[in-house]
Enzyme design. Structure first.
Site, mmCIF file in Angstrom:
data_model
loop_
_atom_site.group_PDB
_atom_site.id
_atom_site.type_symbol
_atom_site.label_atom_id
_atom_site.label_comp_id
_atom_site.label_asym_id
_atom_site.label_seq_id
_atom_site.Cartn_x
_atom_site.Cartn_y
_atom_site.Cartn_z
ATOM 1 N N HIS A 140 0.827 -1.220 0.000
ATOM 2 C CA HIS A 140 0.000 0.000 0.000
ATOM 3 C C HIS A 140 0.856 1.263 0.000
ATOM 4 C CE1 HIS A 140 -4.157 -1.205 0.005
ATOM 5 N NE2 HIS A 140 -3.932 -2.112 0.946
ATOM 6 N N ASP A 166 -0.424 -5.577 4.773
ATOM 7 C CA ASP A 166 -1.609 -6.249 4.251
ATOM 8 C C ASP A 166 -1.645 -6.145 2.723
ATOM 9 O OD1 ASP A 166 -1.903 -3.459 4.833
ATOM 10 O OD2 ASP A 166 -4.018 -3.599 4.328
ATOM 11 N N GLU A 167 -2.392 -7.046 2.135
ATOM 12 C CA GLU A 167 -2.720 -6.979 0.709
ATOM 13 C C GLU A 167 -1.507 -6.719 -0.181
ATOM 14 O OE1 GLU A 167 -7.382 -5.680 0.769
ATOM 15 O OE2 GLU A 167 -5.931 -4.041 0.824
ATOM 16 N N ALA A 168 -0.573 -7.662 -0.208
ATOM 17 C CA ALA A 168 0.532 -7.601 -1.172
ATOM 18 C C ALA A 168 -0.041 -7.996 -2.526
ATOM 19 C CB ALA A 168 1.664 -8.539 -0.755
#
EC number: 3.2.1.52
Length: 357
Positions: A117, A168-170
């Site tokens: 992010h 989070d959220e790679a």
């Protein structure tokens, strides 16, 4: 004499039992304490200081014990790589708000979006330090000059017990995610670089006496949890999931987020606890999930529960944010409590890191 020997032997046996038990149960040594109740919001864009103080008042009234605040362009910091908005808080205002929260009995956990992010951290201002469009490159030492500089500033200014490091959220675990977030020909950050980055930041914070918290979605592979909702279990790419968990220090606090799940059990929490991690269950705005996850987390003596508000603060969805704080505060203490109906709101994606839908 025999009586004294008997007493001494008994004392030694008790001591050995205690020491043995503590060695086995060290990761959950605080299992008898009341769980943390954490209200989460994003300090991005324009968030008036008075409104943020209202959140503190509401959180205190709702029974929360801490606030986690995601820091990005809504605050000016000397070592932050982002470009602050014109109306961003000064560092002095951030310090004053933290003092206000603590004066109202709430601990404050700053969150910074590290590794993934990067639209919220480097914000495209450091292209030479990037691995792809959304993740920085842990192989480049310049990354840590920036990261550690900001962490030092936060520690010196706020003296936090913990810092949440994101991760989070790679993006890239599905074809759709690659197409949406990465440029043509790019790949997601490999699991080894992900783990190396967490290990290095954790080591740095540990030297400063600060706990590391992080989001757990990249450490959870849906294949490991058959029957569970896979919506927020993103560790399916090669090397992610359990393989990364196995590498990480057990004193990292894992924040296990489930926002739209309908099931009554959340085995990802149980598995991470069994591995020695302290786990916080995070919810958002679906009442059924808030109830079920609260009930499960309390039955598991979880380290805490977290109520997220994400981009609803920036959208000025005041009724919804107020409902999340009030209802989560009640359900985190009593999953069977009555709460008012959720205010109507537009459907929105259930992902992390977004300050706007």
């Amino acid at each position: 004499m025999c009586r004294y020997v008997s007493v001494l032997c008994g004392a030694v046996a008790v001591l050995l039992t205690v020491l043995s038990g503590s060695a086995v149960a060290q990761p959950s040594s605080d299992s008898n304490r009341a769980p943390l109740r954490i209200m989460h919001f994003v300090l991005s864009g324009t968030v008036p200081l008075e409104r943020a103080r209202e959140y503190v008042n509401q959180a205190q009234a709702a029974g929360f014990t801490a606030v986690q605040v995601l820091l990005t362009d809504g605050v000016r910091l000397d070592h932050a790589p982002w470009k602050p908005v014109k109306t961003a808080w000064t560092k002095a205002q951030l310090i004053s708000w933290v003092a206000y929260a603590r004066a109202h009995g709430l601990d404050v956990i700053p969150e910074v979006k590290l590794l993934t992010h990067q639209e919220q951290f480097f914000q495209k201002h450091q292209p030479g330090l990037m691995f792809n469009a959304v993740s920085y490159d842990p192989r480049k030492e310049g990354v840590y000059q920036v990261v550690f500089g900001l962490l030092d500033e936060l520690i010196d200014a706020l003296h936090p017990r913990a810092i949440h490091i994101g991760h989070d959220e790679a993006f890239g675990w599905t074809v759709g995610q690659v197409a949406k977030w990465l440029k043509f020909g790019e790949v997601m950050a490999p699991a080894d670089l992900f783990a190396r980055d967490v290990e290095r930041i954790h080591g740095y914070l540990s030297q400063k006496g600060v706990e590391t918290w992080m989001w757990a979605d990249m450490l959870l592979d849906p294949a490991e949890f058959p029957g569970a909702s896979s919506k927020h279990l993103h560790g399916m790419a090669a090397g992610y999931g359990k393989a990364v968990r196995n590498r990480l220090p057990r004193d990292i606090v894992m924040c296990d987020w489930h926002y739209g799940d309908e099931q009554g059990s959340f085995p990802s929490m149980a598995v991470m606890q069994s591995e020695g991690f302290r786990v916080i269950g995070a919810t958002w705005k679906r009442e059924e999930t808030m109830r079920n996850f609260s009930r499960y987390a309390l039955s598991r003596k979880a380290y805490g529960l977290m109520a997220t508000t994400w981009f609803h603060v920036q959208r000025n969805d005041r009724d919804l944010v107020d409902w999340i704080i009030h209802s989560s505060g009640r359900l985190f203490r009593n999953p069977d409590a009555a709460v008012p109906p959720r205010p109507a709101s537009a459907a929105s994606p259930e992902g992390h890191g977004r300050t706007a839908p």
